[in-house]
Design an enzyme around this catalytic site. Structure first.
Site, PDB file in Angstrom:
ATOM      1  N   GLY A   1      16.403  32.288  30.543  1.00 48.40           N
ATOM      2  CA  GLY A   1      16.117  32.963  31.808  1.00 48.40           C
ATOM      3  C   GLY A   1      16.944  34.196  32.072  1.00 48.40           C
ATOM      4  O   GLY A   1      16.683  34.924  33.039  1.00 48.40           O
TER       5      GLY A   1
ATOM      6  N   VAL B   1      29.226  37.538  37.821  1.00 49.51           N
ATOM      7  CA  VAL B   1      29.999  37.734  36.597  1.00 49.51           C
ATOM      8  C   VAL B   1      31.337  38.419  36.871  1.00 49.51           C
ATOM      9  O   VAL B   1      32.350  38.088  36.241  1.00 49.51           O
ATOM     10  CB  VAL B   1      29.167  38.523  35.561  1.00 49.51           C
TER      11      VAL B   1
ATOM     12  N   TYR C   1      14.358  29.769  40.110  1.00 48.47           N
ATOM     13  CA  TYR C   1      15.056  30.585  41.109  1.00 48.47           C
ATOM     14  C   TYR C   1      14.232  31.824  41.457  1.00 48.47           C
ATOM     15  O   TYR C   1      13.986  32.121  42.641  1.00 48.47           O
ATOM     16  CB  TYR C   1      16.419  30.998  40.573  1.00 48.47           C
TER      17      TYR C   1
ATOM     18  N   SER D   1      15.859  38.593  45.424  1.00 47.90           N
ATOM     19  CA  SER D   1      16.692  38.904  44.272  1.00 47.90           C
ATOM     20  C   SER D   1      15.965  39.796  43.279  1.00 47.90           C
ATOM     21  O   SER D   1      14.735  39.728  43.133  1.00 47.90           O
ATOM     22  CB  SER D   1      17.110  37.602  43.573  1.00 47.90           C
TER      23      SER D   1
ATOM     24  N   PHE E   1      29.560  34.268  49.974  1.00 48.51           N
ATOM     25  CA  PHE E   1      30.106  35.576  49.618  1.00 48.51           C
ATOM     26  C   PHE E   1      29.540  36.701  50.483  1.00 48.51           C
ATOM     27  O   PHE E   1      30.252  37.327  51.276  1.00 48.51           O
ATOM     28  CB  PHE E   1      29.846  35.804  48.128  1.00 48.51           C
ATOM     29  N   ILE E   2      28.256  36.945  50.384  1.00 51.18           N
ATOM     30  CA  ILE E   2      27.658  38.052  51.132  1.00 51.18           C
ATOM     31  C   ILE E   2      27.574  37.713  52.620  1.00 51.18           C
ATOM     32  O   ILE E   2      27.844  38.548  53.479  1.00 51.18           O
ATOM     33  CB  ILE E   2      26.275  38.402  50.569  1.00 51.18           C
TER      34      ILE E   2
ATOM     35  N   ALA F   1      20.943  31.658  53.002  1.00 54.60           N
ATOM     36  CA  ALA F   1      21.159  30.340  52.394  1.00 54.60           C
ATOM     37  C   ALA F   1      20.311  30.203  51.141  1.00 54.60           C
ATOM     38  O   ALA F   1      19.108  30.469  51.160  1.00 54.60           O
ATOM     39  CB  ALA F   1      20.803  29.238  53.384  1.00 54.60           C
TER      40      ALA F   1
END
Length: 309
Positions: free
Chosen positions: A272, A188, A144, A120, A12-13, A75
């Site tokens: 999470g 989302v 993550y 993130s 996507f990005i 990645a």
């Protein structure tokens, strides 16, 4: 003309970044297509390798022969939920491959201009410190988030320890064209878009009061390019809009934009999941960057794009 490597560049990005760079740079993309799609980059002139970044021999050869000026490391298995189910497998992509790349650059004195790692907002966790500044406490609650935080620290400290020009960014909730709505771990808003278009039922985890800082992908790409060309290194930037929106509020806004009603089924919150998220983007503004896309304008453009598919 600079030579640019984008790992995860069919995602996507990454694919939006490739589109922005390809006219003035030679762009090389590595993506195993586990989450990205070849059609995201089929309309631009890039060199594409369908390959796993965890294959160190392949990556080492590419880095040696590629003579890259800029490396954008996007990645990742970009799913909190997936990392909870498969912590070891996602760790190999989200941390081990990053460190291996940095170490190969160090050992071989590769003369890159910038290595940019994409982290993130998940690293912040649920500490009640708002808005989130880059120097705020972190609380990585999932594999993550743990891997993202560790990888950004490796990235930053490879500058401090070895002089490699590195920088890291923390994405908040990015949305826009080329998100993959067919992945259960997708953003989302891409899932909401698909449900609105097809009159499907959207599964809402929690009560919808959870908040996020939604930022349009074009703003994200512009920030990445600007940061990559700064002489500054060994630091981390939030990339966000700087505004807090509840999930129910953004659903209501999207219903207005699309002129459609979303069918919603509520489920319990997932392990999470973070309840509240908003970024302080003053550091980003100090380098001359301002988000250009409001939530309404971004949703309108995204909805028009999605209808055209």
């Amino acid at each position: 003309m600079s030579k640019v490597l984008i790992t995860g560049g069919a995602g996507f990005i990454g694919s939006n970044l490739a589109h922005a760079l390809v006219d003035n740079n030679e762009v090389v993309i590595v993506d195993d297509l586990s989450m990205g799609k070849k059609e995201n980059i089929s309309d631009i002139d890039v060199t594409f390798y369908q390959h796993d970044v965890c294959d160190s021999s392949f990556m080492h050869r590419l880095l040696s022969e590629g003579h890259f000026d800029y490396i954008f490391y996007l990645a990742a298995v970009s799913s909190v939920a997936d990392s909870v189910v498969r912590p070891l497998e996602t760790h190999l992509v989200n941390q081990e491959s990053v460190l291996d790349t940095l170490e190969y650059i160090r050992q071989n004195n590769l003369p890159i201009k910038k290595f940019l790692f994409t982290s993130s907002a998940a690293v912040y966790g649920n500490y009640p410190d708002f808005p989130k500044r880059e120097d705020a406490r972190v609380q990585p609650l999932t594999p993550y988030a743990i891997d993202k935080y560790a990888s950004e620290r490796f990235t930053i400290d490879y500058n401090k320890l070895y002089g490699i020009p590195t920088v890291a960014v923390r994405f908040f909730n990015v949305y826009g064209p080329r998100q993959n709505p067919n992945s259960p771990y997708s953003g989302v808003l891409s899932i909401v878009s698909k449900c609105l278009k097809n009159d499907d039922t959207f599964v809402l985890y929690g009560d919808g009061s959870q908040t996020r800082d939604f930022v349009y992908v074009e703003d994200v790409v512009n920030a990445l390019i600007k940061i990559s060309h700064l002489k500054i290194a060994s630091t981390v930037f939030n990339i966000a809009n700087g505004k807090e929106t509840s999930l129910m509020s953004i659903i209501n806004t999207y219903e207005t934009v699309s002129g459609k009603q979303l069918k919603v089924k509520k489920e319990d919150s997932r392990n999470g999941d973070i309840q509240r998220s908003i970024a302080d983007i003053s550091k980003l503004k100090k380098i001359g960057f301002e988000p250009r896309w409001s939530l309404v304008d971004g949703l309108q453009k995204y909805w028009s794009y999605y209808l055209s598919l």
